[in-house]
Design a protein around this motif. Structure first.
Motif, PDB file in Angstrom:
ATOM      1  N   ASP A  38      22.934  19.063 -50.529  1.00  0.00           N
ATOM      2  CA  ASP A  38      23.263  19.121 -49.116  1.00  0.00           C
ATOM      3  C   ASP A  38      24.072  20.401 -48.927  1.00  0.00           C
ATOM      4  N   LEU A  39      23.502  21.367 -48.233  1.00  0.00           N
ATOM      5  CA  LEU A  39      24.197  22.616 -47.910  1.00  0.00           C
ATOM      6  C   LEU A  39      24.613  22.517 -46.449  1.00  0.00           C
ATOM      7  N   ARG A  40      25.838  22.090 -46.224  1.00  0.00           N
ATOM      8  CA  ARG A  40      26.284  21.780 -44.862  1.00  0.00           C
ATOM      9  C   ARG A  40      27.009  22.973 -44.256  1.00  0.00           C
ATOM     10  N   PHE A  41      26.491  23.480 -43.155  1.00  0.00           N
ATOM     11  CA  PHE A  41      27.045  24.640 -42.473  1.00  0.00           C
ATOM     12  C   PHE A  41      27.949  24.256 -41.307  1.00  0.00           C
ATOM     13  N   MET A  42      27.605  23.188 -40.620  1.00  0.00           N
ATOM     14  CA  MET A  42      28.310  22.801 -39.399  1.00  0.00           C
ATOM     15  C   MET A  42      28.931  21.414 -39.553  1.00  0.00           C
ATOM     16  N   GLN A  43      30.004  21.189 -38.822  1.00  0.00           N
ATOM     17  CA  GLN A  43      30.680  19.892 -38.853  1.00  0.00           C
ATOM     18  C   GLN A  43      29.802  18.856 -38.135  1.00  0.00           C
ATOM     19  N   PRO A  44      29.391  17.796 -38.858  1.00  0.00           N
ATOM     20  CA  PRO A  44      28.541  16.773 -38.237  1.00  0.00           C
ATOM     21  C   PRO A  44      29.151  16.204 -36.956  1.00  0.00           C
ATOM     22  N   ASN A  45      28.309  16.021 -35.982  1.00  0.00           N
ATOM     23  CA  ASN A  45      28.623  15.417 -34.686  1.00  0.00           C
ATOM     24  C   ASN A  45      29.568  16.240 -33.815  1.00  0.00           C
ATOM     25  N   LEU A  46      29.926  17.440 -34.273  1.00  0.00           N
ATOM     26  CA  LEU A  46      30.757  18.331 -33.466  1.00  0.00           C
ATOM     27  C   LEU A  46      30.066  19.663 -33.204  1.00  0.00           C
ATOM     28  N   GLU A  47      29.218  20.084 -34.132  1.00  0.00           N
ATOM     29  CA  GLU A  47      28.537  21.372 -34.025  1.00  0.00           C
ATOM     30  C   GLU A  47      27.087  21.214 -34.470  1.00  0.00           C
ATOM     31  N   ALA A  48      26.262  22.131 -34.040  1.00  0.00           N
ATOM     32  CA  ALA A  48      24.875  22.200 -34.512  1.00  0.00           C
ATOM     33  C   ALA A  48      24.382  23.626 -34.348  1.00  0.00           C
ATOM     34  N   MET A  49      23.520  24.041 -35.260  1.00  0.00           N
ATOM     35  CA  MET A  49      22.924  25.371 -35.163  1.00  0.00           C
ATOM     36  C   MET A  49      21.797  25.344 -34.134  1.00  0.00           C
ATOM     37  N   ASN A  50      21.620  26.443 -33.438  1.00  0.00           N
ATOM     38  CA  ASN A  50      20.496  26.576 -32.518  1.00  0.00           C
ATOM     39  C   ASN A  50      19.213  26.768 -33.319  1.00  0.00           C
ATOM     40  N   MET A  51      18.104  26.297 -32.775  1.00  0.00           N
ATOM     41  CA  MET A  51      16.835  26.374 -33.502  1.00  0.00           C
ATOM     42  C   MET A  51      16.430  27.793 -33.902  1.00  0.00           C
ATOM     43  N   PRO A  52      16.521  28.786 -33.031  1.00  0.00           N
ATOM     44  CA  PRO A  52      16.122  30.124 -33.473  1.00  0.00           C
ATOM     45  C   PRO A  52      16.958  30.622 -34.665  1.00  0.00           C
ATOM     46  N   GLY A  53      18.246  30.330 -34.664  1.00  0.00           N
ATOM     47  CA  GLY A  53      19.113  30.759 -35.752  1.00  0.00           C
ATOM     48  C   GLY A  53      18.863  30.011 -37.046  1.00  0.00           C
ATOM     49  N   ILE A  54      18.694  28.698 -36.957  1.00  0.00           N
ATOM     50  CA  ILE A  54      18.434  27.912 -38.173  1.00  0.00           C
ATOM     51  C   ILE A  54      17.065  28.280 -38.740  1.00  0.00           C
ATOM     52  N   HIS A  55      16.100  28.572 -37.864  1.00  0.00           N
ATOM     53  CA  HIS A  55      14.763  28.957 -38.299  1.00  0.00           C
ATOM     54  C   HIS A  55      14.822  30.282 -39.072  1.00  0.00           C
ATOM     55  N   THR A  56      15.543  31.246 -38.528  1.00  0.00           N
ATOM     56  CA  THR A  56      15.671  32.541 -39.197  1.00  0.00           C
ATOM     57  C   THR A  56      16.441  32.406 -40.504  1.00  0.00           C
ATOM     58  N   LEU A  57      17.519  31.625 -40.490  1.00  0.00           N
ATOM     59  CA  LEU A  57      18.299  31.425 -41.708  1.00  0.00           C
ATOM     60  C   LEU A  57      17.453  30.742 -42.781  1.00  0.00           C
ATOM     61  N   GLU A  58      16.583  29.832 -42.378  1.00  0.00           N
ATOM     62  CA  GLU A  58      15.656  29.202 -43.324  1.00  0.00           C
ATOM     63  C   GLU A  58      14.756  30.256 -43.977  1.00  0.00           C
ATOM     64  N   HIS A  59      14.185  31.142 -43.187  1.00  0.00           N
ATOM     65  CA  HIS A  59      13.328  32.198 -43.731  1.00  0.00           C
ATOM     66  C   HIS A  59      14.105  33.067 -44.716  1.00  0.00           C
ATOM     67  N   LEU A  60      15.292  33.482 -44.312  1.00  0.00           N
ATOM     68  CA  LEU A  60      16.095  34.373 -45.152  1.00  0.00           C
ATOM     69  C   LEU A  60      16.521  33.688 -46.446  1.00  0.00           C
ATOM     70  N   LEU A  61      17.018  32.469 -46.342  1.00  0.00           N
ATOM     71  CA  LEU A  61      17.468  31.764 -47.550  1.00  0.00           C
ATOM     72  C   LEU A  61      16.295  31.392 -48.454  1.00  0.00           C
ATOM     73  N   ALA A  62      15.142  31.128 -47.884  1.00  0.00           N
ATOM     74  CA  ALA A  62      13.959  30.842 -48.710  1.00  0.00           C
ATOM     75  C   ALA A  62      13.676  32.007 -49.650  1.00  0.00           C
ATOM     76  N   VAL A  63      13.863  33.223 -49.167  1.00  0.00           N
ATOM     77  CA  VAL A  63      13.652  34.423 -49.981  1.00  0.00           C
ATOM     78  C   VAL A  63      14.852  34.679 -50.886  1.00  0.00           C
ATOM     79  N   TYR A  64      16.038  34.716 -50.304  1.00  0.00           N
ATOM     80  CA  TYR A  64      17.227  35.133 -51.065  1.00  0.00           C
ATOM     81  C   TYR A  64      17.632  34.132 -52.145  1.00  0.00           C
ATOM     82  N   LEU A  65      17.492  32.845 -51.892  1.00  0.00           N
ATOM     83  CA  LEU A  65      17.813  31.852 -52.929  1.00  0.00           C
ATOM     84  C   LEU A  65      16.882  32.000 -54.129  1.00  0.00           C
TER      85      LEU A  65
END
Length: 147
Positions: A38-65
């Motif tokens: 579980d790689l938790r970026f945001m505090q549950p039930n208080l914050e959430a990432m926007n879809m465009p940002g989480i989508h891009t971060l997914e692409h980037l981390l898929a490569v960089y990890l």
């Protein structure tokens, strides 16, 4: 209900993001194992990432990890439906401390990224919904707040 969903057993009111948590180790019929994190970026039930940002971060981390991993260790990186983080699945019985350097190095690469990999209609099912600015913001927030 026969099988429990591990994330439903987690008390989301008690965790403090950001964090890296070993969720479970699965062992296959032939003895091979894989670990889910579980790689938790945001505090549950208080914050959430926007879809465009989480989508891009997914692409980037898929490569960089995968660049940071030894060989073909990374099986999958999946965004959480609640948009507070990602699940990382990796070969072997691994500890959070082993993943930490891999993730932190990957997030540092995000900060200097100028182009989103595979953000085109051939390689991505929703290529128009990306935000490099938000992905960098989420990476920076994690790096500045972790431990």
């Amino acid at each position: 209900m026969a099988n429990k969903v591990e994330s439903f057993e987690l008390d989301h009111t008690k965790v403090v993001a950001p964090f890296i948590r070993k969720v479970t180790v699965y062992t296959g019929a032939k003895g091979d194992s894989l670990t889910k994190f579980d790689l938790r970026f945001m505090q549950p039930n208080l914050e959430a990432m926007n879809m465009p940002g989480i989508h891009t971060l997914e692409h980037l981390l898929a490569v960089y990890l995968r660049e940071e991993a030894l060989g073909d260790e990374v099986i999958d990186l999946s965004p959480m439906g609640c948009r507070t983080g990602f699940y990382l699945t990796i070969w072997g019985d691994r500890e959070s401390s082993e993943i930490e350097e891999m993730l932190l190095n990957s997030l540092k690469k995000v900060l200097t990224t100028e182009e989103i990999p595979a953000a085109n209609e051939i390689q991505c099912g929703n290529y128009r919904e990306h935000s490099l600015e938000e992905a960098i913001e989420y990476a920076e927030k994690f790096l500045n707040s972790y431990k």
